[in-house]
Structure formats: C-alpha cells, structure tokens
Design a protein around this motif. Structure first.
Motif, PDB file in Angstrom:
ATOM      1  N   ALA A   1       9.603  -1.337  -6.102  1.00 49.70           N
ATOM      2  CA  ALA A   1      10.218  -1.665  -7.386  1.00 49.70           C
ATOM      3  C   ALA A   1       9.581  -2.966  -7.866  1.00 49.70           C
ATOM      4  CB  ALA A   1      11.727  -1.821  -7.233  1.00 49.70           C
ATOM      5  N   MET A   2       8.884  -2.932  -9.001  1.00 47.93           N
ATOM      6  CA  MET A   2       8.104  -4.086  -9.443  1.00 47.93           C
ATOM      7  C   MET A   2       8.281  -4.354 -10.934  1.00 47.93           C
ATOM      8  SD  MET A   2       6.375  -5.386  -6.897  1.00 47.93           S
ATOM      9  CE  MET A   2       6.676  -4.864  -5.188  1.00 47.93           C
ATOM     10  N   PRO A   3       8.314  -5.633 -11.325  1.00 43.79           N
ATOM     11  CA  PRO A   3       8.303  -5.981 -12.755  1.00 43.79           C
ATOM     12  C   PRO A   3       6.877  -5.836 -13.287  1.00 43.79           C
ATOM     13  CG  PRO A   3       8.384  -7.975 -11.417  1.00 43.79           C
ATOM     14  CD  PRO A   3       8.424  -6.815 -10.463  1.00 43.79           C
ATOM     15  N   VAL A   4       6.521  -4.625 -13.667  1.00 45.95           N
ATOM     16  CA  VAL A   4       5.135  -4.294 -13.993  1.00 45.95           C
ATOM     17  C   VAL A   4       4.593  -5.158 -15.133  1.00 45.95           C
ATOM     18  CG1 VAL A   4       3.606  -2.430 -14.752  1.00 45.95           C
ATOM     19  CG2 VAL A   4       5.453  -1.955 -13.136  1.00 45.95           C
ATOM     20  N   ALA A   5       5.444  -5.542 -16.074  1.00 46.76           N
ATOM     21  CA  ALA A   5       4.981  -6.344 -17.209  1.00 46.76           C
ATOM     22  C   ALA A   5       4.699  -7.792 -16.825  1.00 46.76           C
ATOM     23  CB  ALA A   5       6.020  -6.302 -18.332  1.00 46.76           C
ATOM     24  N   GLN A   6       5.217  -8.230 -15.683  1.00 49.03           N
ATOM     25  CA  GLN A   6       5.063  -9.631 -15.289  1.00 49.03           C
ATOM     26  C   GLN A   6       4.041  -9.849 -14.180  1.00 49.03           C
ATOM     27  OE1 GLN A   6       9.625 -10.102 -15.005  1.00 49.03           O
ATOM     28  NE2 GLN A   6       8.907 -12.178 -15.463  1.00 49.03           N
ATOM     29  N   LEU A   7       3.789  -8.848 -13.380  1.00 47.86           N
ATOM     30  CA  LEU A   7       2.881  -9.008 -12.250  1.00 47.86           C
ATOM     31  C   LEU A   7       1.574  -8.269 -12.500  1.00 47.86           C
ATOM     32  CD1 LEU A   7       5.082  -8.619  -9.012  1.00 47.86           C
ATOM     33  CD2 LEU A   7       4.010 -10.699  -9.903  1.00 47.86           C
TER      34      LEU A   7
ATOM     35  N   ASP B   1      10.001   0.669 -12.197  1.00 50.63           N
ATOM     36  CA  ASP B   1       9.837  -0.614 -12.879  1.00 50.63           C
ATOM     37  C   ASP B   1      11.153  -1.376 -12.729  1.00 50.63           C
ATOM     38  OD1 ASP B   1       9.026  -2.691 -14.445  1.00 50.63           O
ATOM     39  OD2 ASP B   1       8.614  -1.492 -16.232  1.00 50.63           O
ATOM     40  N   SER B   2      11.077  -2.629 -12.289  1.00 46.64           N
ATOM     41  CA  SER B   2      12.277  -3.383 -11.929  1.00 46.64           C
ATOM     42  C   SER B   2      12.187  -4.799 -12.471  1.00 46.64           C
ATOM     43  CB  SER B   2      12.419  -3.409 -10.401  1.00 46.64           C
ATOM     44  OG  SER B   2      13.418  -4.298  -9.983  1.00 46.64           O
ATOM     45  N   VAL B   3      13.332  -5.471 -12.571  1.00 47.91           N
ATOM     46  CA  VAL B   3      13.324  -6.862 -13.034  1.00 47.91           C
ATOM     47  C   VAL B   3      12.931  -7.825 -11.932  1.00 47.91           C
ATOM     48  CG1 VAL B   3      15.024  -6.434 -14.840  1.00 47.91           C
ATOM     49  CG2 VAL B   3      15.799  -7.112 -12.562  1.00 47.91           C
ATOM     50  N   GLU B   4      13.044  -7.401 -10.667  1.00 43.67           N
ATOM     51  CA  GLU B   4      12.646  -8.230  -9.536  1.00 43.67           C
ATOM     52  C   GLU B   4      11.708  -7.429  -8.635  1.00 43.67           C
ATOM     53  OE1 GLU B   4      15.957 -11.258  -8.148  1.00 43.67           O
ATOM     54  OE2 GLU B   4      16.822  -9.245  -8.271  1.00 43.67           O
ATOM     55  N   PRO B   5      10.748  -8.100  -7.978  1.00 41.08           N
ATOM     56  CA  PRO B   5       9.865  -7.376  -7.061  1.00 41.08           C
ATOM     57  C   PRO B   5      10.582  -7.025  -5.762  1.00 41.08           C
ATOM     58  CG  PRO B   5       9.296  -9.713  -7.078  1.00 41.08           C
ATOM     59  CD  PRO B   5      10.386  -9.521  -8.099  1.00 41.08           C
ATOM     60  N   ILE B   6      10.536  -5.762  -5.395  1.00 43.78           N
ATOM     61  CA  ILE B   6      11.180  -5.270  -4.171  1.00 43.78           C
ATOM     62  C   ILE B   6      10.205  -4.330  -3.479  1.00 43.78           C
ATOM     63  CG2 ILE B   6      13.099  -3.913  -3.220  1.00 43.78           C
ATOM     64  CD1 ILE B   6      14.726  -4.717  -5.719  1.00 43.78           C
ATOM     65  N   TYR B   7      10.067  -4.489  -2.163  1.00 41.70           N
ATOM     66  CA  TYR B   7       9.180  -3.602  -1.416  1.00 41.70           C
ATOM     67  C   TYR B   7       9.758  -3.364  -0.023  1.00 41.70           C
ATOM     68  CZ  TYR B   7       5.207  -1.829   1.219  1.00 41.70           C
ATOM     69  OH  TYR B   7       4.403  -1.059   2.008  1.00 41.70           O
ATOM     70  N   GLY B   8       9.563  -2.178   0.472  1.00 43.23           N
ATOM     71  CA  GLY B   8       9.985  -1.844   1.831  1.00 43.23           C
ATOM     72  C   GLY B   8       9.562  -0.443   2.186  1.00 43.23           C
ATOM     73  N   LEU B   9      10.123   0.073   3.255  1.00 44.02           N
ATOM     74  CA  LEU B   9       9.742   1.388   3.764  1.00 44.02           C
ATOM     75  C   LEU B   9      10.957   2.205   4.154  1.00 44.02           C
ATOM     76  CD1 LEU B   9       6.928   0.450   6.348  1.00 44.02           C
ATOM     77  CD2 LEU B   9       6.577   1.181   3.978  1.00 44.02           C
ATOM     78  N   VAL B  10      10.826   3.512   4.030  1.00 43.70           N
ATOM     79  CA  VAL B  10      11.605   4.438   4.837  1.00 43.70           C
ATOM     80  C   VAL B  10      10.757   4.667   6.084  1.00 43.70           C
ATOM     81  CG1 VAL B  10      12.514   6.773   5.030  1.00 43.70           C
ATOM     82  CG2 VAL B  10      12.639   5.566   2.843  1.00 43.70           C
ATOM     83  N   ALA B  11      11.318   4.447   7.240  1.00 38.30           N
ATOM     84  CA  ALA B  11      10.561   4.573   8.486  1.00 38.30           C
ATOM     85  C   ALA B  11      11.184   5.640   9.371  1.00 38.30           C
ATOM     86  CB  ALA B  11      10.526   3.236   9.232  1.00 38.30           C
TER      87      ALA B  11
END
Length: 361
Positions: free
Chosen positions: A119-125, A155-165
């Motif tokens: 989930a990423m703020p595509v317009a900002q990063l 597309d998100s207001v804050e950058p979020i990253y992770g995995l389903v493992a």
C-alpha cells in the motif's frame, strides 16, 4: 565538542519526502495497543468454523495459524505488514519481509512462499523508491529460499509493506506459544532495543554504528526456529515483536497457565540502548504496551529505572523466545550459536503459579 554522525542511509533514501515522515508510526510499534486489541477481539464474536485439522487458531494469540494437511505436513500461514521504521526503502523492504517470515519460523516451520502486501502513496513517492522496497523484500525471500509468488497493491495515504507468508511443518513439531512447562528456562535469541533505536533515528540522534546494528538485527532471519522444533526438550516458541519482551513472555505464561520470571541483568540489549533509554529516547508504543498489560507485571526492587520501558520496547523483527527444559538449554544455545545469533542467552524461568510476569534485578 564532537558531533554525532548522522545515520547511514543508502542513496535511494535521500529522495524527498523521507519514508518515516509519511507515517504516524513505524515497524511493529504500529501495532494496536494490547489492551485495545483485546477489546476489539472481544467484540468480534466467535471464530466461526473451526475444523478439526486447524491445529492452531485464535486461542492463545499465537504467531501463525497451522492447518494439518496430512500425517506428515501442516501448513503454517501468517501475515505481517507495517509502515516504515527506516528511510532507506530497500532496508525497509528487507526488515518488513524478515519480520513477516519470522512467524513461520516461530511455529517451527520452514517457509515455502510469500505474497506481497503493498500500500503506497503513489502520488508522493517516486516509483523507483517503491520498487526498492519490493526489491528488499524479494531479496530476503530469496535468502530464505522462497519465491514472492504474487500479492496485492493499493494506493494509500501511508506507505505500508509486508508479506503473507506460508510454510510447512510436521504436525508433531509445531511449537506453540502455549506449550511451556513448569521449570522451563526462557532463552531469548536477539537483543532488545529496536524501538529505542527507531526513536533515536526519528530524532536524527542515531549514530552510524547503532544504525548498522539496527539493520543487522532486524534483517536476520529467525532460522533457528525449525531446528529448535526438532529438539524434544523445546516446549514452546514465540517471537518478540510489537508487544515487547514483557508482553510476549506474558502471552507465553498465560498460554501455559504459569508464572514467568525474568532476570533483567541477563537480558541482552543492543549497544547503547540503556543509555539512550535513560535519555528519554523511547517510543510511545512502550507506554501503550505497559498500559495494556502492566497490571500483570511485577517490577522487583532494585531494577534500573529504564527496565520497564525496555521490557515493553516494541521489537520489529525481534528474536525468538524459547521455553525449554533446563537440560536442553545447552542444545538450544548451540543451535543459536551455529546460526549466528551471538546474543542468545538464558533470561528467565517458568514456575507454577498464577499467570503473570515478574522482572528481577
């Protein structure tokens, strides 16, 4: 007067804005406070369908779900994601992926594949920054010998990253957080202090050497997990993450209906952490953790003033906490040593008694 060096960052982290400036929290310090989480789960009702082959579900707030496939294999499934704890996008990806895979290792499993949650703020990063985050996660999965086989992006207001493992484990080798026995010793695989380091980093007060320690500990895969699960004397395993050592030791005590004692002098800390905590460089999550479970924790006289904050310090990609028979402690420490975990130490013991935690000087 000498000035402290700035944190070491890769060139990709120099882009504006800083990753950590885009989020209200970072790493496992983003977790919902334990007291609030308990209230939310209480409102969510029953778990629904619980088939007999579901070996581990919601019962004891364990690290992952485990489902028996056959007599030889069980599937370990988990997910973990959070907002940036560092500004370097590649290292953020590595840390988040390492943290997500840890829950598979903590159940005694070996990872087999992962799915990316992005989930990423595509317009900002810049797109290359987002690509570096994903590349960091992919490189960790490659080190674990598994593919990132898919995922989901928004597309998100804050950058979020992770995995389903996902991983596999023999049904007889599943190690829950609730299997400890009276007399077991507690062994911690990694030192505490990631939350303190992250607080210092946000205030631009983290030295280069400490930043390197932070990256090294948060990107070290908890590979001893499945090796420890093969030892008959190992009765329970969990990993220490957002609720801190105190919170996860308390979960282990509750699950086994035992009292946990921790010898604070034996608890390993990352370099410089005690001094930084004494200077007030602690996270808000540490206080939220204490508010959530402090009523079940006894602080004995003689403890350092920083013991409470450090025991509740949220660990991102923290170490395994192992409950084992005293005679198995040498084998457990030998496994940690072979896998490169030089900080691993016996830090406490479990006794018959009301489920609680005591910290001793």
């Amino acid at each position: 007067m000498t000035t402290q060096p700035a944190p070491s960052v890769a060139p990709a982290a120099a882009v504006s804005p800083r990753l950590t400036s885009l989020s209200h929290g970072g790493g496992c310090g983003c977790k919902i406070a334990p007291g609030v989480l308990s209230q939310i789960l209480a409102q969510s009702g029953a778990a629904g369908v619980v088939p007999p082959d579901l070996l581990v579900g919601l019962e004891t707030a364990d690290d992952a779900a485990v489902y028996r496939l056959n007599d030889e294999q069980a599937l370990v499934a988990t997910t973990d994601f959070f907002m940036p704890i560092v500004d370097d996008p590649y290292e953020f990806g590595r840390i988040a992926a390492t943290n997500a895979l840890s829950d598979v290792y903590a159940m005694g499993g070996k990872p087999i594949m992962a799915l990316a949650l992005v989930a990423m703020p595509v317009a900002q990063l810049p797109l290359e920054v987002i690509g570096a985050i994903l590349r960091g996660g992919q490189d960790v999965c490659r080190s674990a010998g598994i593919p990132v086989a898919g995922g989901h992006t928004i597309d998100s207001v804050e950058p979020i990253y992770g995995l389903v493992a996902m991983g596999l484990v023999h049904p007889d080798r599943v190690r829950r957080n609730a299997g400890a026995r009276p007399g077991d010793v507690l062994i911690l695989g990694k030192p505490l202090g990631v939350g303190v380091y992250s607080a210092a980093l946000k205030k631009e007060q983290l030295q280069d050497a400490h930043y390197r320690e932070m990256i090294a500990t948060t990107t070290r895969l908890n590979t001893p997990g499945p090796l420890l699960a093969e030892l008959p004397g190992v009765h329970a395993i969990t990993d220490v993450t957002g609720f801190g050592l105190a919170g996860h030791a308390l979960e282990m005590a509750r699950g086994a209906q035992l009292a946990a004692h921790i010898d604070w002098a034996s608890v390993p800390l990352l370099p410089g952490v005690a001094k930084m905590a004494g200077e007030g460089l602690v996270t808000g999550a540490s206080a939220r953790n204490w508010a959530g479970y402090g009523a079940q924790v006894r602080l004995a006289p003689g403890l350092p003033a920083t013991a409470q904050a450090l025991a509740c310090d949220p660990q991102t990609s923290g170490g395994l906490l192992v409950a084992c028979a005293p005679e198995a402690a040498g084998e457990v420490l030998a496994v940690f040593a072979r896998e490169g975990f030089e900080y691993a130490k016996v830090v406490g013991r479990l006794y018959d008694g009301y489920p609680s935690l005591s910290l001793y000087a």
